[in-house]
Design an enzyme around this catalytic site. Sequence first.
Site, mmCIF file in Angstrom:
data_model
loop_
_atom_site.group_PDB
_atom_site.id
_atom_site.type_symbol
_atom_site.label_atom_id
_atom_site.label_comp_id
_atom_site.label_asym_id
_atom_site.label_seq_id
_atom_site.Cartn_x
_atom_site.Cartn_y
_atom_site.Cartn_z
ATOM 1 N N ILE A 111 -7.583 6.909 52.940
ATOM 2 C CA ILE A 111 -8.345 7.645 51.934
ATOM 3 C C ILE A 111 -9.007 6.683 50.962
ATOM 4 C CG2 ILE A 111 -6.282 7.963 50.497
ATOM 5 C CD1 ILE A 111 -7.448 10.780 49.747
ATOM 6 N N CYS A 112 -10.139 7.120 50.433
ATOM 7 C CA CYS A 112 -10.853 6.423 49.363
ATOM 8 C C CYS A 112 -11.416 5.085 49.864
ATOM 9 C CB CYS A 112 -9.926 6.273 48.157
ATOM 10 S SG CYS A 112 -10.718 5.787 46.625
ATOM 11 N N HIS A 113 -10.953 3.959 49.293
ATOM 12 C CA HIS A 113 -11.410 2.631 49.696
ATOM 13 C C HIS A 113 -10.590 2.046 50.851
ATOM 14 C CE1 HIS A 113 -13.204 2.856 45.657
ATOM 15 N NE2 HIS A 113 -14.042 1.929 46.063
#
Length: 187
Positions: A111-113
């Site tokens: 998730i995300c970065h």
Amino acid sequence: MKQALNGKRVAILAANGFEESELSVPRAALQKEGVEVHVVTPDGKGIRAWAETDWGDTYAADKALSDASESDYHALVLPGGLFNPDELRTNDDALTFVKTFFKTGKPVAAICHAPWILINADVVEGRRMTSVPSIAQDLRNAGVEWVDESVVVDSGLVTSRTPKDLDAFNAKLLEELQEGRHSGQHA
């Protein structure tokens, strides 16, 4: 679903500066379903969270990366944040650990970065994924079909954008964990 997931083990690989909710919320969702969860860190020491705008709590490690083996787990979770994936994507042991989950067809959720780690592990080419929008071009450059959706599943690879997508992320993570190995998962 709880009965189907009893006995399953999941590793969460993280370093200092992980986005707090992206570790704590999936861990709680997995544990609620009877899954044993281990926080794996590069040195086996506690790691400090980033909680949206400032440093958050310190989380104990269950294992050092050198003591963890993909064969001990049924799936891998990679929380985002800025500092955490930036550190892990330059750690050869972390990249090897991540890559083994792909080679064995096991579910991986990022998730995300966190997809930065997957880029450096060289496991994203030809995949359909999402992430925080600021790294969309990095993923495209690595051969990914990037889409702006709350959650994307591609043969055992689960990706989401930000903490606001955690409900969808957790639901798909649990689903993929229940399904088990995926022949389309590849390194």
